[in-house]
Design a protein around this motif. Structure first.
Motif, PDB file in Angstrom:
ATOM      1  N   ASN A  42      39.884  41.079  28.890  1.00 40.63           N
ATOM      2  CA  ASN A  42      40.684  41.268  27.681  1.00 40.63           C
ATOM      3  C   ASN A  42      40.067  42.280  26.715  1.00 40.63           C
ATOM      4  O   ASN A  42      40.454  42.347  25.564  1.00 40.63           O
ATOM      5  N   GLY A  43      39.118  43.042  27.192  1.00 36.73           N
ATOM      6  CA  GLY A  43      38.554  44.119  26.382  1.00 36.73           C
ATOM      7  C   GLY A  43      37.647  43.661  25.259  1.00 36.73           C
ATOM      8  O   GLY A  43      37.504  44.351  24.258  1.00 36.73           O
ATOM      9  N   GLY A  44      37.046  42.498  25.403  1.00 30.85           N
ATOM     10  CA  GLY A  44      36.085  42.036  24.407  1.00 30.85           C
ATOM     11  C   GLY A  44      36.692  41.214  23.293  1.00 30.85           C
ATOM     12  O   GLY A  44      36.057  41.011  22.262  1.00 30.85           O
ATOM     13  N   ASP A  45      37.917  40.727  23.479  1.00 36.14           N
ATOM     14  CA  ASP A  45      38.573  39.915  22.465  1.00 36.14           C
ATOM     15  C   ASP A  45      37.980  38.508  22.499  1.00 36.14           C
ATOM     16  O   ASP A  45      38.417  37.651  23.267  1.00 36.14           O
ATOM     17  N   PRO A 102      32.482  35.345  31.039  1.00 35.62           N
ATOM     18  CA  PRO A 102      32.195  36.786  31.136  1.00 35.62           C
ATOM     19  C   PRO A 102      33.370  37.588  31.710  1.00 35.62           C
ATOM     20  O   PRO A 102      33.696  38.664  31.195  1.00 35.62           O
ATOM     21  N   ASP A 103      34.014  37.052  32.737  1.00 31.69           N
ATOM     22  CA  ASP A 103      35.163  37.762  33.322  1.00 31.69           C
ATOM     23  C   ASP A 103      36.310  37.873  32.330  1.00 31.69           C
ATOM     24  O   ASP A 103      36.933  38.927  32.209  1.00 31.69           O
ATOM     25  N   ALA A 104      36.586  36.789  31.613  1.00 33.15           N
ATOM     26  CA  ALA A 104      37.675  36.816  30.634  1.00 33.15           C
ATOM     27  C   ALA A 104      37.382  37.818  29.528  1.00 33.15           C
ATOM     28  O   ALA A 104      38.279  38.541  29.075  1.00 33.15           O
ATOM     29  N   LEU A 105      36.138  37.897  29.110  1.00 38.09           N
ATOM     30  CA  LEU A 105      35.755  38.844  28.067  1.00 38.09           C
ATOM     31  C   LEU A 105      35.976  40.274  28.540  1.00 38.09           C
ATOM     32  O   LEU A 105      36.496  41.115  27.807  1.00 38.09           O
ATOM     33  N   GLU A 106      35.596  40.532  29.782  1.00 37.52           N
ATOM     34  CA  GLU A 106      35.789  41.872  30.334  1.00 37.52           C
ATOM     35  C   GLU A 106      37.277  42.191  30.511  1.00 37.52           C
ATOM     36  O   GLU A 106      37.735  43.273  30.183  1.00 37.52           O
TER      37      GLU A 106
END
Length: 185
Positions: free
Chosen positions: A108-111, A102-106
């Motif tokens: 990188n802007g949803g990539d 979840p943190d990585a998704l947030e």
């Protein structure tokens, strides 16, 4: 082949039968399977692909997919999960990788591609590190040494509740908190 009426009907009929059986499969996977099956039938019988459609059975294919899915679930339920090449179900390092999604998704802007790549690389490295425990040539190559259990204990000490990430509801709530989620289009 994919642009033909027969192909489109075969995919739709198979997906409908799968839905009737309570099994969800990605339409592209069903389409790939049908295409492969029709080509195989045509090749083995020495006929044209358009003639192979008479041998297609959406109900039979759906039943086969359902049996395969059930066999995979039975294997998981029978305790096969957690055995090589899978880590133990409560593995702190796997929980750490799950927690980072979840943190990585947030960040990188949803990539989603970047997130999946990050997870794959981290999982690959974790597997390599685990494998180094039995590798005499890898001794003293890492600052943390090659004691896998010590690594797991360190992660658990740093984040005592790390295994909470195996709870689907906890993970989904964290994902939703980022403002991202998964929707089917």
């Amino acid at each position: 082949m994919r642009n033909t009426k027969a192909f489109k009907e075969a995919v739709a009929d198979t997906l409908a039968e799968l839905a009737h059986q309570g099994v969800t499969v990605r339409p592209g996977t069903v389409a790939d399977t049908i295409e492969q099956n029709i080509r195989t039938v045509a090749e083995r019988l020495g006929i044209q692909e358009r003639s192979a459609w008479r041998y297609f059975d959406a109900v039979g294919l759906a039943a086969s997919i359902t049996r395969q899915r059930q066999a995979a679930e039975d294997t998981s339920a029978s305790g096969q999960v957690g055995r090589a090449p899978m880590p133990p179900v409560d593995n702190p390092e796997l929980a750490l990788i799950l927690a980072g999604v979840p943190d990585a998704l947030e960040e990188n802007g949803g990539d989603l591609y970047a997130v999946i790549l990050n997870v794959a690389v981290n999982a690959w490295m974790a597997g390599h590190i685990h494998g180094e425990d039995g590798c005499t040539g890898c001794q003293d190559k890492r600052p943390t040494g090659t004691d896998w259990q010590a690594r797991m204990d360190t992660i658990t000490t740093m984040q005592p509740d790390i295994t909470k990430w195996f709870n689907r509801e906890v993970w989904t709530a964290a994902l939703n908190d980022t403002g991202y989620g998964v929707t089917r289009t």
